[in-house]
Design an enzyme around this catalytic site. Structure first.
Site, PDB file in Angstrom:
ATOM      1  N   GLY A  10       4.922 -24.044 -31.086  1.00 55.60           N
ATOM      2  CA  GLY A  10       3.668 -24.566 -30.670  1.00 55.60           C
ATOM      3  C   GLY A  10       3.088 -25.079 -32.147  1.00 55.60           C
ATOM      4  N   ASP A  37       9.766 -13.682 -23.892  1.00 59.43           N
ATOM      5  CA  ASP A  37       8.927 -13.830 -22.935  1.00 59.43           C
ATOM      6  C   ASP A  37       7.706 -12.724 -22.970  1.00 59.43           C
ATOM      7  OD1 ASP A  37       7.104 -14.487 -20.636  1.00 59.43           O
ATOM      8  OD2 ASP A  37       8.742 -13.892 -19.221  1.00 59.43           O
ATOM      9  N   ILE A  38       6.590 -13.070 -23.484  1.00 63.96           N
ATOM     10  CA  ILE A  38       5.583 -12.356 -23.786  1.00 63.96           C
ATOM     11  C   ILE A  38       4.967 -11.688 -22.532  1.00 63.96           C
ATOM     12  CG2 ILE A  38       5.004 -13.089 -26.088  1.00 63.96           C
ATOM     13  CD1 ILE A  38       2.517 -14.302 -24.888  1.00 63.96           C
ATOM     14  N   TYR A 126      -8.841 -21.683 -17.894  1.00 62.85           N
ATOM     15  CA  TYR A 126      -8.249 -21.456 -19.139  1.00 62.85           C
ATOM     16  C   TYR A 126      -9.009 -20.547 -20.089  1.00 62.85           C
ATOM     17  CZ  TYR A 126      -7.181 -22.393 -24.246  1.00 62.85           C
ATOM     18  OH  TYR A 126      -6.827 -22.548 -25.742  1.00 62.85           O
ATOM     19  N   LYS A 130      -8.237 -16.715 -21.525  1.00 61.17           N
ATOM     20  CA  LYS A 130      -8.169 -16.536 -22.990  1.00 61.17           C
ATOM     21  C   LYS A 130      -9.233 -15.379 -23.118  1.00 61.17           C
ATOM     22  CE  LYS A 130      -6.114 -18.274 -25.879  1.00 61.17           C
ATOM     23  NZ  LYS A 130      -5.029 -18.007 -26.493  1.00 61.17           N
TER      24      LYS A 130
END
Length: 292
Positions: A10, A37-38, A126, A130
């Site tokens: 990223g 893969d978290i 989103y 978060k």
């Protein structure tokens, strides 16, 4: 010191890898989701138990804001469950967890810049996912820092600067939103801030865990940011010609996910604790030729 970076492909992850690989005192392990893969709790626990990192920097996130409105489950899996898994694993090995969050945890109705202590109120999926990730980190890890940032851009990955350059190359005229305000933040500066925090945690006599705000200055609208982008593009001859930029309202450009009208972040806490000053985003536009 061994540092594990997740989301290494990223915008911020890429910058972190570049910077930390230059340091002889750091052993860098960088994984993107094709390797780690978290959202997979067992895999996260196994990898971290084997690596035994001193620091975990989570730069992984589901950042497709509009897509998140329909992709609710993947958004929460990556933005909430992923940080929770990392926090639990970090706690089990005594590692510091640095986690990146967003201005979208606020509803944008405040007239002044948001401080860390202000009430959150995300409007879209989103932001909600978060915020859930923030709460998970705080619940499951005792040594952590959550870094809220905004309007991230850089040479690597997709961002507003690259979008403007792409559209500006094809269109003579653009309409850009002028009633949403924030602080554009250079990804390289975010990486530098995280590294400074990591180093300070390593030698601090007291617990520095908590939420911190970090973004760019001066605060501008998207319209003003676009004007500066094209000013830099013209200065460094990035485009054959720069488009006419017209100011429009958010109502004139409806999107699936609501955006905060005010994304300005008060960054005084991070400056007082770590000596980190806001990102100089205008300076970062001087290398605009590398954004194409």
């Amino acid at each position: 010191m061994k540092v594990l970076i997740t989301g290494s492909h990223g915008q911020v992850g890429h910058c972190l890898v570049e910077r930390l690989n230059k340091r002889e005192d750091i052993d860098v392990v960088a994984y993107d989701r094709d390797v780690l893969d978290i959202t997979n709790k067992e895999q996260v626990q196994a990898v971290i138990a084997e690596l035994m990192p001193n620091v975990i920097i989570n730069a992984a996130a589901h950042t497709a804001v509009d897509k998140a409105e329909s992709d609710v489950e993947p958004s929460f899996a990556i933005n909430r469950d992923g940080p929770m898994n990392l926090a639990m694993a970090a706690e089990s090995v005594g590692a510091l967890l640095l986690h990146i969050s967003t201005d979208y945890v606020f509803d944008g109705s405040k007239t002044e810049p948001y401080s860390e202590s202000d009430t959150t109120g995300p409007q879209g999926v989103y932001g909600k996912s978060k915020l859930a990730g923030e709460l998970a980190v705080q619940e499951h890890c005792s040594k952590y820092a959550i870094l809220r940032t905004a309007w991230v851009f850089g040479e690597h990955g997709n961002n507003f600067v690259k979008t403007m350059l792409r559209l500006g190359a094809d269109r003579p005229e653009l309409g850009i939103i002028g009633d949403q305000f924030g602080g554009p933040t250079y990804a390289g500066d975010i990486a530098d801030a995280l590294i400074t925090m990591m180093d300070k945690f390593a030698v601090a006599d007291n617990d520095l865990s908590g939420v911190y705000h970090y973004s760019g200055a001066p605060h501008v609208s998207w319209y003003e940011f676009a004007k500066e982008i094209f000013f830099a593009a013209d200065k460094y001859s990035v485009l054959k010609s720069t488009p006419l930029v017209n100011e429009i309202t958010a109502d004139q450009y409806p999107l699936p996910a609501p955006r905060p009208a005010n994304s300005r972040l008060n960054c005084s806490k991070i400056e007082s604790v770590f000596g980190i000053v806001p990102s100089d985003w205008k300076l970062a536009l001087n290398n605009i030729a590398e954004y194409k």
